[in-house]
Scaffold this active site. Structure first.
Site, PDB file in Angstrom:
ATOM      1  N   TYR A 165       0.829  -1.204   0.000  1.00 17.22           N
ATOM      2  CA  TYR A 165       0.000   0.000   0.000  1.00 17.22           C
ATOM      3  C   TYR A 165       0.869   1.262   0.000  1.00 17.22           C
ATOM      4  O   TYR A 165       0.628   2.210  -0.752  1.00 17.22           O
ATOM      5  CB  TYR A 165      -0.900  -0.042   1.232  1.00 17.22           C
ATOM      6  CG  TYR A 165      -1.885   1.082   1.368  1.00 17.22           C
ATOM      7  CD1 TYR A 165      -3.056   1.122   0.615  1.00 17.22           C
ATOM      8  CD2 TYR A 165      -1.668   2.094   2.302  1.00 17.22           C
ATOM      9  CE1 TYR A 165      -3.976   2.139   0.774  1.00 17.22           C
ATOM     10  CE2 TYR A 165      -2.585   3.105   2.474  1.00 17.22           C
ATOM     11  CZ  TYR A 165      -3.738   3.135   1.709  1.00 17.22           C
ATOM     12  OH  TYR A 165      -4.651   4.141   1.876  1.00 17.22           O
ATOM     13  N   LYS A 169       1.066   4.137  -2.861  1.00 18.43           N
ATOM     14  CA  LYS A 169       0.657   5.496  -2.538  1.00 18.43           C
ATOM     15  C   LYS A 169       1.772   6.508  -2.787  1.00 18.43           C
ATOM     16  O   LYS A 169       1.510   7.646  -3.182  1.00 18.43           O
ATOM     17  CB  LYS A 169       0.191   5.564  -1.081  1.00 18.43           C
ATOM     18  CG  LYS A 169      -1.148   4.883  -0.835  1.00 18.43           C
ATOM     19  CD  LYS A 169      -2.234   5.419  -1.754  1.00 18.43           C
ATOM     20  CE  LYS A 169      -3.626   4.994  -1.350  1.00 18.43           C
ATOM     21  NZ  LYS A 169      -4.656   5.465  -2.299  1.00 18.43           N
ATOM     22  N   ALA A 197      -8.908   9.079   7.879  1.00 17.14           N
ATOM     23  CA  ALA A 197     -10.348   9.019   8.079  1.00 17.14           C
ATOM     24  C   ALA A 197     -10.778   7.608   8.453  1.00 17.14           C
ATOM     25  O   ALA A 197     -10.118   6.627   8.107  1.00 17.14           O
ATOM     26  CB  ALA A 197     -11.077   9.457   6.807  1.00 17.14           C
TER      27      ALA A 197
END
Length: 303
Positions: A165, A169, A197
């Site tokens: 990940y 990213k 979030a």
């Protein structure tokens, strides 16, 4: 000055829930016509269903906005191209692309299968590449485009169990850097958003109290700024819980040690100077590094 998107057409990927849903709803509320894209798969990328995208479209329409659903997998360029064609046939333009689709397959690097690494890279990085490639000719012809990549603190700074990940990213930031340079003459501005979030993607990463504080809607203002007509370009905005920061990839002033046989030893001795952040800069492009190194070399060779 209010930010509005009247007359604009936006594509938001991964918009069936979480951050993508909030992005789509916010853009529509401010006047954009929105393609709500979502494969409808599980958090790890398995499965597919159109229900989530259709539900968001219905929310937008009930609020008086315009939206259409699309179930393309961002990993399938032909499907992505068909999605963009759908937007063009419906509304005649594409102004905004929010690359939000993603999956997680977290494990420590030692335990991670290469297929899990590749799939995460494919969805996050190549998914964004496919979408950018499909809208790029439209945006260059229009002389207008706003593209938002979804990066992550895991990519910018690392996070245990997220080598796949994080790599994907951070790669999106590199994609942003070059597309922003190449798109400048066409008024295409390309930025990155690093959200914190509580979503289906992150619910296992935080304790309950933190999840309550980290509402997905808190990230939306940063996306709206990065997608707006007056957006910056090559910016990395971080957002969460109502707070906003900017991340930068910088270059220190560094030192010159030459190319003698003892260069490794000299560098080791002066590594603290090389890493000293006093006077660091944010380069305009990759050529700045070479220019800085040549400048130091010429100054020392002429002295």
């Amino acid at each position: 000055m209010s930010i509005d998107f009247k007359g604009r057409v936006a594509i938001v990927t991964g918009a069936g829930g979480g951050l993508g849903r909030e992005h789509a709803l916010a853009l529509a509320k401010r006047g954009a016509r929105v393609v709500v894209n979502d494969l409808g798969g599980a958090r790890d990328g398995s499965g597919a269903s159109s229900a989530a995208a259709l539900a968001v479209v219905e929310e937008i329409r009930q609020a008086g906005g315009e939206a259409i659903a699309n179930g393309a997998s961002v990993t399938d360029f032909d499907a992505v191209q068909a999605m963009v064609n759908q937007a063009m046939e419906t509304w005649g333009r594409v102004d905004i692309l929010v690359n939000n689709a993603g999956i997680l397959r977290d494990k420590s690097f030692a335990k991670m299968e290469l297929d899990d690494f590749k799939l995460v890279m494919d969805v996050h990085l190549m998914g964004a590449v496919n979408c950018c490639k499909a809208v790029w000719p439209i945006m260059t012809t229009q002389g207008y485009g706003r593209i938002v990549m979804t990066t992550s603190s895991s990519g910018l700074y690392g996070n245990f169990g997220q080598s796949n990940y994080g790599a994907a990213k951070m790669a999106l930031v590199g994609l942003m850097q070059t597309l922003a340079i190449e798109g400048a003459k066409y008024n295409i501005r390309v930025n990155s958003l690093a959200p914190t979030a509580a979503t289906r993607m992150t619910e296992s990463l935080f304790p309950e109290a933190m999840l309550q504080a980290l509402q997905a809607s808190d990230v939306v203002p940063a996306m709206l700024v990065l997608a707006a007509e007056d957006a910056p370009t090559r910016a990395i905005l971080c957002a969460g819980a109502g707070g906003f920061e900017a991340a930068h990839i910088t270059l220190t002033q560094g030192v010159w040690v030459g190319r003698g046989d003892d260069a490794p030893e000299l560098l080791a001795q002066r590594l603290a100077e090389v890493r000293d952040r006093d006077g660091e800069t944010v380069p305009e492009s990759g050529t700045a590094q070479g220019h800085a190194e040549l400048t130091k070399a010429m100054a020392n060779l002429q002295s």
